[in-house]
Write a protein that holds these residues in place. Sequence first.
Motif, PDB file in Angstrom:
ATOM      1  N   ALA A  34       1.159  -2.201  -6.993  1.00 53.81           N
ATOM      2  CA  ALA A  34       0.922  -1.572  -5.659  1.00 53.81           C
ATOM      3  C   ALA A  34      -0.276  -1.067  -5.657  1.00 53.81           C
ATOM      4  N   ASP A  35      -0.937  -1.077  -4.393  1.00 51.93           N
ATOM      5  CA  ASP A  35      -2.153  -0.464  -4.078  1.00 51.93           C
ATOM      6  C   ASP A  35      -2.209   1.138  -3.764  1.00 51.93           C
ATOM      7  N   ILE A  36      -2.383   2.157  -4.506  1.00 53.61           N
ATOM      8  CA  ILE A  36      -2.163   3.473  -4.034  1.00 53.61           C
ATOM      9  C   ILE A  36      -3.242   3.886  -3.324  1.00 53.61           C
ATOM     10  N   VAL A  37      -3.396   4.097  -1.876  1.00 52.25           N
ATOM     11  CA  VAL A  37      -4.378   4.493  -0.975  1.00 52.25           C
ATOM     12  C   VAL A  37      -4.558   5.936  -0.956  1.00 52.25           C
ATOM     13  N   ASP A  43       5.970  22.025  -6.838  1.00 55.58           N
ATOM     14  CA  ASP A  43       7.389  22.698  -7.562  1.00 55.58           C
ATOM     15  C   ASP A  43       8.254  21.555  -7.969  1.00 55.58           C
ATOM     16  N   GLY A  44       8.006  20.266  -7.686  1.00 57.40           N
ATOM     17  CA  GLY A  44       8.698  19.080  -7.914  1.00 57.40           C
ATOM     18  C   GLY A  44       7.962  18.064  -8.838  1.00 57.40           C
ATOM     19  N   ILE A  45       7.775  16.937  -8.116  1.00 59.14           N
ATOM     20  CA  ILE A  45       7.033  15.780  -8.953  1.00 59.14           C
ATOM     21  C   ILE A  45       5.429  15.831  -8.104  1.00 59.14           C
ATOM     22  N   LYS A  56       0.799  -1.198   0.032  1.00 56.60           N
ATOM     23  CA  LYS A  56       0.019  -0.102  -0.017  1.00 56.60           C
ATOM     24  C   LYS A  56       0.938   1.259  -0.057  1.00 56.60           C
ATOM     25  N   LEU A  57       0.758   2.328  -1.214  1.00 61.66           N
ATOM     26  CA  LEU A  57       1.334   3.398  -1.175  1.00 61.66           C
ATOM     27  C   LEU A  57       0.610   4.584  -0.621  1.00 61.66           C
ATOM     28  N   ILE A  58       1.368   5.548  -0.127  1.00 61.35           N
ATOM     29  CA  ILE A  58       0.946   7.110   0.119  1.00 61.35           C
ATOM     30  C   ILE A  58       1.822   7.679  -0.520  1.00 61.35           C
ATOM     31  N   LEU A  59       1.301   8.565  -1.557  1.00 67.47           N
ATOM     32  CA  LEU A  59       2.272   9.285  -2.493  1.00 67.47           C
ATOM     33  C   LEU A  59       2.297  10.782  -2.023  1.00 67.47           C
ATOM     34  N   LEU A  60       3.226  11.520  -1.781  1.00 67.45           N
ATOM     35  CA  LEU A  60       3.143  12.961  -1.296  1.00 67.45           C
ATOM     36  C   LEU A  60       3.812  13.665  -2.306  1.00 67.45           C
ATOM     37  N   GLY A  61       3.272  14.260  -3.339  1.00 67.39           N
ATOM     38  CA  GLY A  61       3.937  14.931  -4.395  1.00 67.39           C
ATOM     39  C   GLY A  61       3.941  16.544  -3.793  1.00 67.39           C
ATOM     40  N   MET A 115       3.114  10.964 -10.107  1.00 69.14           N
ATOM     41  CA  MET A 115       3.836   9.380  -9.431  1.00 69.14           C
ATOM     42  C   MET A 115       2.968   8.450  -9.526  1.00 69.14           C
ATOM     43  N   GLU A 116       1.570   8.896  -9.285  1.00 66.18           N
ATOM     44  CA  GLU A 116       0.406   7.710  -9.445  1.00 66.18           C
ATOM     45  C   GLU A 116       0.443   6.980 -10.820  1.00 66.18           C
ATOM     46  N   ALA A 117       0.586   7.960 -11.798  1.00 69.34           N
ATOM     47  CA  ALA A 117       0.662   7.354 -13.227  1.00 69.34           C
ATOM     48  C   ALA A 117       1.752   6.534 -13.393  1.00 69.34           C
ATOM     49  N   CYS A 118       3.105   6.880 -12.835  1.00 74.35           N
ATOM     50  CA  CYS A 118       3.965   5.851 -13.017  1.00 74.35           C
ATOM     51  C   CYS A 118       4.184   4.805 -12.339  1.00 74.35           C
ATOM     52  N   LEU A 119       3.440   4.615 -11.307  1.00 67.88           N
ATOM     53  CA  LEU A 119       3.340   3.431 -10.357  1.00 67.88           C
ATOM     54  C   LEU A 119       1.951   2.581 -10.654  1.00 67.88           C
TER      55      LEU A 119
END
Length: 45
Positions: free
Chosen positions: A34-37, A18-20, A10-15, A25-29
Motif C-alpha cells: 500500500a501507499d501510505i499517504v 493511548d492506543g496504537i 492509498k492509506l491514511i493512518l489515524l493513530g 501502524m505505518e511500520a506494520c503496513l
Amino acid sequence: MAKGKLVGKKLILLGERDGIPGPVMEACLKDSGADIVFSVTECFV
C-alpha cells in the motif's frame, strides 16, 4: 513482491496516543504494497 488486498491502495493512518500510534501502524503496513499517504498520531479526548 507484496500480494494482498492493500496492493496499490492509498492509506491514511489515524493513530491514537493511548492506543496504537500512527508510526507503529505505518511500520506494520510498510510491506503490504500500500501507499501510505498520511500518518499521524492524535489525542482523542
